[in-house]
Structures are given as structure tokens and as C-alpha cells.
Motif scaffolding. Structure first.
Motif, PDB file in Angstrom:
ATOM      1  N   ILE A   7       4.565   1.272   7.135  1.00 23.15           N
ATOM      2  CA  ILE A   7       5.294   2.151   6.215  1.00 23.15           C
ATOM      3  C   ILE A   7       4.616   3.513   6.198  1.00 23.15           C
ATOM      4  N   ASP A   8       5.398   4.566   6.220  1.00 20.73           N
ATOM      5  CA  ASP A   8       4.859   5.929   6.210  1.00 20.73           C
ATOM      6  C   ASP A   8       4.491   6.310   4.786  1.00 20.73           C
ATOM      7  N   SER A   9       3.295   5.915   4.358  1.00 23.21           N
ATOM      8  CA  SER A   9       2.827   6.171   3.002  1.00 23.21           C
ATOM      9  C   SER A   9       1.310   6.235   2.997  1.00 23.21           C
TER      10      SER A   9
END
Length: 497
Positions: free
Chosen positions: A401-403
């Protein structure tokens, strides 16, 4: 009663009489639910150290107001009596912990803040108009004060994300710069009606009416205005709020983003004239523009956060739909985890990470066949091997996840089935090697498993749950976390949901 888009309701408001929000007033709109606490996700954020992350829920419905203690550490008190849940009456004093005290006031600003003024044909003094000859332009005492106020409101853009904290900062800035008797932030509700979102007044100042005509014109024309002495000003002196409330000087500026008007900043004095000048009006307009940016950003972030958690919950529901016996399991584990976190004072971003990890802890079960999840008999060695892979599957899903928080959340999910003695899975790590949030979720995960119906057994009674927790303390689970869980279970603060 409704006047051309401005709602006038009879109701209640909370008046803070102690704590960091002393002097602040929050109108209570009908069917509203406000959570008070230190966590940044609360509706009313309180920074005092004795306030729990999620301390109290306040519900307003019809003519009733109820407060509910959200398992806080230091309690909710109504008229000095600790309560779990209580209906409030006008005049009741609500105390959170030892430091935050509020009064419930009825028929206050919410009831009369917008009064129809007569005559309705009065003209409005705009910023560009000439001030009355009796008006002396009295700029703020020093340039430093002005610069500091600008810096303060710019800080709103860069530091604050919570709407109520932003509102509190706005009235604090306005109060320190202009020294009015009353300061109001007025915002549109979901129906587009203008309502006071928060206000502050000096001790001894009564909460009367503010000028409906002024607020309406400011919002409709997106133009700031000032009057030096409404009591003798031909344009305003006949207004009800001027006569009854004793308003003298008043300023109002729109809170707007382009063509979208969010509300208005309104300040006035009662009995004191020539308090504001055109220079003051320019500064109030600057503050209002910065406030609009801060509030707009907070609304956007709230929408993004809501959409984010909604997506997470849909993913979790899709996984749990495969197993009728674990429906709602992740939400329950999250609730228990947050209650434990509340008792150790966890707040802010750390609490957000725990919440997300607890919601997603079983997301890896998306790769487990339904016939294994729903099997009533004992699992075979091979089937249990499939089950044991779900923490690693969850880890691999979340880490991509892009976080900024994805890596930490993924590690928590990976290790929530590790045991304190090193006999867990998938990696067999032990003790403090296991992330603290994984250790906490492990206790809550097991508690929910023991207290829920399973295809192979009914829920365990409370006594059996306590016995199992005591047996596994320091062996299967972190002893400190288990001890806290046992305390809350025994005291009835954590019960099966």
C-alpha cells in the motif's frame, strides 16, 4: 423558525468554564453526536493530560441531551456524581476527569443568535465605505501583535487538521487581536443553514443576539463590514439585537474559498463603542481567508479519512463474508484494542496505526478456502498449515500500500499470532521482539475468539475466559497487556460485543 437560509433553532449549548477551552461555547444541533477526547479523530479534541483518548460521547436528540462515558480512565461526572450514562438538564455541570468543566445552557445563543432586524432595508457599511465622523481609527497597539496574529492563523494551515481545534484557534486569535466582548465562528450546516459553530465571550458578557442583517449581507455579498457605534448609527440602531443586546461596535467577514462561502467571522462589543476601525476590518478579513483555507483542508482530510476507512471496512467485510461465524470479528477486535489503548493514554497517529492494524489483522484470510474457514471438525495438519499462512499473506498485501504507515501496519499484522514464549507463527519470534501493537491485538483477538460463537463450541463464560487469560499471561501473551485486559474484564469495562 427560518429566515432566508438562516436557521433559528431553540436548543442548548455547552459552555466551557475550565480547562484549555475555557470561555468557549459549542451550540448543540439536533441529532448531533459529539465525541470528546484527546485523540485527533474526536469531534471535540481536548489536550488535558487527564482526558482519555475517547473520553465521552454527547448525544442531542429532540429536547434531550445525554452524555455517555466511553470507558474513560478518569470518569465523566454530572453535578459531581460519576456516571456511565446520564440525561442532562439545563444548568447541569459536566466534568471530564479533574480539569475540563462544562455547563449545559438552554435557550442560549443557538436559540437567538440570529434575530431579524427592523427595518430590513438598512444599508450595510462595507470596508470601502467612509466611516462615521465620530469614529476614531484606532489601529492595534503594535505591529508585532498584527504579525503574530497572521503567523498564528497561518499555523492553522500547516499544523491543525481537526475542525474543532481550528475553530478554537480562530476564536483565540480573534480574541487576542481585537479584544471583543464576543467572537463567533458561524458555519453552514449540511442543509446550507448558517449556525454558530463555536463562540467565545468575556466573563460577565451575556450571550444575546447578533445581527442577522449583517451576517446575511456578508455571506450573500462575500464582503466584510464594520460599524463603529450601532447604537447611534441610523442604519442599525433600530435592530432588535442592537436594542435588546446592547451591541455597539461590530465587524463581520466572510469565510470563503472562491465562490464557496463556508460561513463568517463575527465579533462585537456590548456597551463599548468605537472599538473597531477599517484597519481592523482588513485584518479580520485576512484571518477569515486563512480560516477558510484551514477549514477547507480539514474538511477534505476528513472526507479522505472517511473514504479510506470505508474502503478498509469493505475489504474486511468481504473477507469475513466467507465465514459466517467471524462476521464482525475485526471490528470487535478493533474496539477491544482501542479500549486497551485508551487506558494507557495512546493518542494521535499511534492510535490511528493501531486502529488500522486491528481492522486489517485477518485480511490475509482472503487466501484461505471457505471449506477450511467453516469446518466444524478439527483441522488437519495440512489445513492448519493453510490457516497459519494468513498473517504472511496479510503482510504481503499491506506492505504494498502506498502509505507512510504501511510498513509498520504490515509488521503488526504479520506478527499478531506470535506467542510471547516464541512458539507462535509465522516466524517464532518472542517477547519484546514482537511489536507492541501485535502483542496487544493478540490478546484482543483471543478474547473475541473465546467470547464468540464458533462452529465447534458456544461462547465461553466470563469465568472461563478469565481463567484462560490468567493461564496464558507471560506465556502466550505479554503479561502487562494481559493483566490490563483481565482488570477491565473483571471490572466489566470490557464485555463481549
Amino acid at each position: 423558525m427560518r429566515f432566508e437560509g438562516i436557521s433559528v433553532e431553540k436548543g442548548f449549548y455547552l459552555q466551557f468554564t475550565s480547562g484549555k477551552k475555557k470561555g468557549l461555547h459549542i451550540p448543540l444541533l439536533d441529532e448531533s453526536r459529539l465525541v470528546f477526547g484527546r485523540d485527533a479523530t474526536c469531534d471535540v479534541v481536548l489536550d488535558e493530560v487527564d482526558i482519555s483518548a475517547r473520553h465521552m460521547l454527547l448525544e442531542k436528540s429532540g429536547g434531550s441531551v445525554r452524555v455517555i462515558d466511553l470507558d474513560s480512565r478518569n470518569g465523566v461526572f454530572v453535578n459531581d456524581v460519576r456516571v456511565r450514562s446520564s440525561l442532562l438538564s439545563p444548568g447541569d455541570v459536566v466534568r471530564l476527569g479533574a480539569s475540563v468543566v462544562m455547563n449545559l445552557v438552554a435557550e442560549g445563543v443557538t436559540a437567538s443568535v440570529f434575530a431579524r432586524q427592523e427595518p430590513m432595508t438598512t444599508r450595510i457599511l462595507h470596508a470601502s465605505a467612509v466611516e462615521p465622523k465620530t469614529a476614531a481609527i484606532t489601529p492595534l497597539s503594535t505591529t508585532d501583535v498584527r504579525l503574530r496574529s497572521i503567523v498564528d492563523v497561518i499555523d492553522l494551515i500547516h499544523q491543525e487538521w481537526d475542525t474543532h481545534r481550528i475553530l478554537g484557534r480562530i476564536v483565540d486569535v480573534v480574541d487576542s487581536v481585537f479584544a471583543p466582548d464576543r467572537s463567533f465562528v458561524i458555519l453552514k450546516d449540511k442543509q446550507g443553514n448558517l449556525m454558530p459553530a463555536v463562540f467565545k465571550q468575556k466573563d460577565g458578557t451575556t450571550g444575546g443576539q447578533i445581527s442577522y442583517t449583517i451576517v446575511r449581507k456578508v455571506v450573500e455579498e462575500r464582503t466584510a463590514l464594520v460599524t463603529q457605534d450601532a447604537g447611534v448609527d441610523e442604519r442599525f440602531k433600530a435592530g432588535m439585537s442592537i436594542v435588546i443586546g446592547g451591541i455597539r461596535s461590530a465587524m463581520c467577514a466572510p469565510i470563503a474559498m472562491g465562490n464557496n462561502v463556508l460561513g463568517a467571522l463575527y465579533i462585537d462589543t456590548v456597551g463599548r463603542q468605537q472599538a473597531f476601525s477599517s484597519i481592523d476590518l482588513e485584518l479580520l478579513s485576512v484571518i477569515a481567508k486563512q480560516a477558510a483555507l484551514a477549514l477547507h483542508r480539514a474538511q477534505l482530510m476528513k472526507s479522505v479519512e472517511k473514504a479510506y476507512y470505508s474502503t478498509v471496512r469493505v475489504m474486511v467485510a468481504a473477507v469475513e463474508a466467507k465465514d459466517e461465524y467471524t462476521k464482525g470479528h475485526s471490528e470487535r477486535v478493533t474496539t477491544y484494542s482501542l479500549r486497551l489503548a485508551d487506558h494507557v493514554g495512546l493518542t494521535g497517529k499511534r492510535l490511528d496505526i493501531l486502529r488500522l492494524a486491528a481492522l486489517l489483522h485477518d485480511i490475509g484470510k482472503i487466501g484461505v478456502p471457505e471449506h477450511i474457514l467453516n469446518k466444524a471438525d478439527k483441522l488437519s495438519y495440512e489445513e492448519f498449515g493453510v490457516i497459519r499462512r494468513h498473517p504472511d499473506v496479510g503482510y504481503k498485501i499491506i506492505k504494498n500500500i502506498d502509505s507512510d504507515d504501511a510498513a509498520e501496519v504490515a509488521r503488526i499484522v504479520r506478527y499478531h499470532h506470535e506467542r510471547y514464549d516464541g512458539k507462535g507463527y509465522p516466524d517464532g519470534i518472542s517477547g519484546k521482539e514482537i511489536p507492541i501493537f501485535a502483542r496487544l491485538i493478540a490478546v484482543c483477538d483471543t478474547y473475541d475468539a473465546m467470547t464468540s460463537h464458533r462452529p465447534y463450541r458456544p461462547p465461553m463464560p466470563k469465568e472461563k475466559v478469565i481463567e484462560e487469560l490468567e493461564r496464558g499471561s507471560g506465556v502466550q501473551w505479554d503479561s502487562a497487556i494481559t493483566t490490563l485486559m483481565l482488570k477491565l474484564v473483571k471490572e466489566g469495562e470490557i464485555v463481549p460485543i
